[in-house]
Design a protein around this motif. Structure first.
Motif, PDB file in Angstrom:
ATOM      1  N   LEU A 215     -17.731 -15.294 -36.955  1.00  0.00           N
ATOM      2  CA  LEU A 215     -16.721 -15.475 -35.907  1.00  0.00           C
ATOM      3  C   LEU A 215     -17.373 -15.476 -34.530  1.00  0.00           C
ATOM      4  N   SER A 216     -16.757 -16.140 -33.588  1.00  0.00           N
ATOM      5  CA  SER A 216     -17.290 -16.209 -32.223  1.00  0.00           C
ATOM      6  C   SER A 216     -17.044 -14.901 -31.482  1.00  0.00           C
ATOM      7  N   ARG A 217     -17.773 -14.716 -30.387  1.00  0.00           N
ATOM      8  CA  ARG A 217     -17.641 -13.501 -29.595  1.00  0.00           C
ATOM      9  C   ARG A 217     -16.262 -13.371 -28.954  1.00  0.00           C
ATOM     10  N   GLU A 218     -15.597 -14.503 -28.754  1.00  0.00           N
ATOM     11  CA  GLU A 218     -14.268 -14.469 -28.138  1.00  0.00           C
ATOM     12  C   GLU A 218     -13.240 -13.814 -29.057  1.00  0.00           C
ATOM     13  N   GLN A 219     -13.475 -13.883 -30.375  1.00  0.00           N
ATOM     14  CA  GLN A 219     -12.553 -13.281 -31.345  1.00  0.00           C
ATOM     15  C   GLN A 219     -12.944 -11.811 -31.582  1.00  0.00           C
ATOM     16  N   LYS A 220     -13.022 -11.090 -30.493  1.00  0.00           N
ATOM     17  CA  LYS A 220     -13.547  -9.732 -30.531  1.00  0.00           C
ATOM     18  C   LYS A 220     -12.694  -8.800 -31.391  1.00  0.00           C
ATOM     19  N   LYS A 221     -11.388  -8.873 -31.251  1.00  0.00           N
ATOM     20  CA  LYS A 221     -10.502  -7.974 -31.987  1.00  0.00           C
ATOM     21  C   LYS A 221     -10.585  -8.227 -33.490  1.00  0.00           C
ATOM     22  N   GLN A 222     -10.595  -9.492 -33.875  1.00  0.00           N
ATOM     23  CA  GLN A 222     -10.663  -9.829 -35.303  1.00  0.00           C
ATOM     24  C   GLN A 222     -12.011  -9.417 -35.896  1.00  0.00           C
ATOM     25  N   ARG A 223     -13.090  -9.639 -35.136  1.00  0.00           N
ATOM     26  CA  ARG A 223     -14.427  -9.228 -35.596  1.00  0.00           C
ATOM     27  C   ARG A 223     -14.483  -7.720 -35.815  1.00  0.00           C
ATOM     28  N   SER A 224     -13.938  -6.976 -34.857  1.00  0.00           N
ATOM     29  CA  SER A 224     -13.953  -5.521 -34.948  1.00  0.00           C
ATOM     30  C   SER A 224     -13.176  -5.031 -36.160  1.00  0.00           C
ATOM     31  N   THR A 225     -12.037  -5.659 -36.421  1.00  0.00           N
ATOM     32  CA  THR A 225     -11.218  -5.269 -37.578  1.00  0.00           C
ATOM     33  C   THR A 225     -11.959  -5.508 -38.888  1.00  0.00           C
ATOM     34  N   MET A 226     -12.626  -6.658 -38.995  1.00  0.00           N
ATOM     35  CA  MET A 226     -13.347  -6.983 -40.228  1.00  0.00           C
ATOM     36  C   MET A 226     -14.567  -6.094 -40.426  1.00  0.00           C
ATOM     37  N   PHE A 227     -15.255  -5.771 -39.343  1.00  0.00           N
ATOM     38  CA  PHE A 227     -16.373  -4.828 -39.454  1.00  0.00           C
ATOM     39  C   PHE A 227     -15.885  -3.458 -39.920  1.00  0.00           C
ATOM     40  N   SER A 228     -14.735  -3.027 -39.409  1.00  0.00           N
ATOM     41  CA  SER A 228     -14.169  -1.736 -39.804  1.00  0.00           C
ATOM     42  C   SER A 228     -13.782  -1.738 -41.280  1.00  0.00           C
ATOM     43  N   GLU A 229     -13.248  -2.862 -41.742  1.00  0.00           N
ATOM     44  CA  GLU A 229     -12.876  -2.967 -43.160  1.00  0.00           C
ATOM     45  C   GLU A 229     -14.106  -2.872 -44.061  1.00  0.00           C
ATOM     46  N   ALA A 230     -15.197  -3.480 -43.626  1.00  0.00           N
ATOM     47  CA  ALA A 230     -16.441  -3.410 -44.407  1.00  0.00           C
ATOM     48  C   ALA A 230     -16.952  -1.972 -44.484  1.00  0.00           C
ATOM     49  N   ARG A 231     -16.828  -1.232 -43.391  1.00  0.00           N
ATOM     50  CA  ARG A 231     -17.265   0.161 -43.380  1.00  0.00           C
ATOM     51  C   ARG A 231     -16.391   1.020 -44.296  1.00  0.00           C
ATOM     52  N   LYS A 232     -15.071   0.786 -44.223  1.00  0.00           N
ATOM     53  CA  LYS A 232     -14.157   1.565 -45.057  1.00  0.00           C
ATOM     54  C   LYS A 232     -14.372   1.295 -46.539  1.00  0.00           C
ATOM     55  N   LEU A 233     -14.698   0.066 -46.864  1.00  0.00           N
ATOM     56  CA  LEU A 233     -14.876  -0.323 -48.262  1.00  0.00           C
ATOM     57  C   LEU A 233     -15.986   0.477 -48.929  1.00  0.00           C
ATOM     58  N   TYR A 234     -17.069   0.725 -48.194  1.00  0.00           N
ATOM     59  CA  TYR A 234     -18.202   1.452 -48.767  1.00  0.00           C
ATOM     60  C   TYR A 234     -18.375   2.848 -48.157  1.00  0.00           C
TER      61      TYR A 234
END
Length: 503
Positions: free
Chosen positions: A62-81
């Protein structure tokens, strides 16, 4: 439970530790080290799984402009493991309870801070701030800290208390810095040891709430200070003062003695580990035929270290410690000198890591990065600012007062302006940095208007620098021949040793 974000400062006090107490402390440090390595291994395993997950890979695209969506997906990856500080603290508790020995030696609060320490280390690799992590050996694990001053490792009734261990401090009643700290609230406590003169010395670091003691001679005033940071010196220009000062001024390098000790160590290492080296061979060096030592064989090997080798290595470490401690002391004096003329610091955004690749030894001995971090910390604590601007956009070393830019080689240390001004390159760059705006643009009109009033101050700083250089060159030959054998290292402080070196 996160630590409080209120202002804090550190007070370091030596401790009285007998042999029985030291034996117990070393056992607890060994337990802490094993727990740290276990937590770090688990954190790195989970981090690798996070990086390979679909959520993480999709977020990277994702592009840097989609900051909120990127942050959410990174958080989901952390929660998963279960890659988080809280989850790793739970893992540390589980490991400690299973081993029983670790749970007996370390309280739950200390277990959690160890897990947090391991988690933050792994995050540096995740964020690209480090390439790899290092698991701790006994000699490289030197500190543990508590979570608060209510239980576990804590400071109570002017004693360090850790379970059944109670350690008395060595308090200097005449030191106002120590006394100021003892009357300030304690947030949490850190216990550490250092090797001094080949012996282990124990210290407690009290992290207090509030601001540190301000010595009368280290006052800070309001004002703008322009900086130009070099590899070996720093130029500053304030409202009514300027200077070009060296980093780690007059610090003995002990380079000849350290080199001599390294050669001794190499000889003993080769004699006790001959199987780890390739055989020596005859080579031609010019017209001479010499015997060249064989290189170390490839692959992991066991190294035997004799007692003499260990003593030589200890002496070398002590010289390096003395050099580093005195350099840090001198650089702190330099920081205090600059802050006497202003608390709003303006300087170019330079890469100290980039300098390290090219000027490794110079950066190691002078520590310009330490000076920058100390200036930032002290200026902000005094209500000021530490402002950095782009080197590429401003190009202060190339800029003339008429707005033109002329490139200079690094060896060219004098700035000859097209308007007829002749000034030291670093001092002139520091003068210009005072007039850089928030958008990284240089206000040449302000610089031109202010230069006549500051010209005498700038020339005085240049003249003083030239005088200092002549004095240093006269004394350098005398200091360069000093060795540690000319004075006794035992029982002396850093200042005493340096004074005896210069006398």
């Amino acid at each position: 439970m996160a630590k409080s974000k209120t202002p804090s400062f550190v007070n370091t006090i030596p401790l009285l530790v007998d042999s029985k107490q030291e034996s117990e402390l070393l056992a607890r440090f060994q337990a802490s080290r094993q727990l740290y390595n276990a937590c770090l291994n688990e954190a790195m395993t989970r981090m690798e799984l996070v990086k390979k997950s679909d959520f993480y890979q999709a977020a990277k695209k994702l592009s840097r402009e989609q900051k909120k969506q990127r942050s959410t997906m990174f958080s989901e990856a952390r929660k998963l493991y279960r890659y988080s500080d809280y989850e790793l603290q739970a893992y540390a508790t589980n490991v400690s309870n299973k081993s029983k020995w670790i749970a007996d030696k370390i309280d739950s609060n200390t277990q959690q801070t160890i897990a947090t320490r391991a988690f933050r280390t792994s995050e540096k690799v995740l964020f690209g701030l480090a390439k790899k992590v290092r698991f701790k050996t006994p000699n490289r694990f030197r500190s543990v800290e508590g979570k608060s001053n209510k239980q576990g490792l804590r400071w109570k009734d002017n004693q360090l208390v850790w379970g059944k261990i109670k350690l008395n401090p060595i308090i200097d009643e005449s030191n106002p810095v120590i006394q100021h700290g003892l009357y300030s609230p304690v947030k949490y406590v850190r216990l550490l040891w250092k090797e001094i003169n080949g012996k282990r010395r124990w210290f407690v670091q009290l992290i207090h709430e509030g601001v540190p003691y301000q010595k009368p001679q280290n006052y800070i005033i309001d004002g703008v200070v322009g900086l130009d940071v070099n590899i070996s010196n720093i130029a500053f220009v304030a409202d009514n003062h300027a200077g070009l000062l060296p980093f780690a001024d007059k610090v003995p390098s002990f380079q000849k003695e350290i080199t001599r000790l390294q050669r001794k160590m190499q000889r003993f290492q080769r004699s006790f580990n001959s199987d780890n080296y390739e055989p020596d061979f005859i080579a031609k060096k010019g017209r001479k035929i010499v015997v060249t030592k064989g290189k170390v064989k490839k692959g992991s090997r066991k190294w035997n270290k004799s007692n003499i080798y260990k003593k030589i290595a200890q002496k070398k470490r002590e010289l390096e410690r003395l050099k580093g401690a005195y350099a840090k002391s001198q650089n702190r004096k330099l920081v205090n000198e600059i802050l006497r003329y202003g608390n709003i610091i303006k300087t170019e955004k330079v890469s100290i890591k980039g300098w390290q690749k090219r000027y490794g030894k110079a950066i190691l001995s002078k520590s310009p990065g330490f000076v920058q971090s100390e200036l930032k910390r002290k200026a902000e604590n005094a209500g000021g600012q530490f402002i950095t601007f782009s080197t590429q956009k401003t190009a202060l070393s190339q800029t003339h007062l008429d707005g033109s830019r002329v490139k200079k080689s690094l060896s060219q240390r004098v700035h000859r302006d097209v308007t007829g001004i002749v000034m030291h390159r670093d001092i002139f760059s520091a003068f210009l940095s005072r007039y850089v705006n928030e958008d990284d643009t240089l206000s040449l009109r302000d610089a031109v208007n202010q230069y006549p009033g500051l010209e005498l101050i700038l020339r005085s700083a240049w003249q003083q620098y030239q005088t200092n250089c002549e004095q240093v060159s006269a004394s350098e030959s005398r200091l360069s021949h000093l060795s540690s054998e000319q004075f006794d290292l035992k029982g002396k402080s850093v200042n005493q040793i340096v004074k005896s070196a210069k006398s």
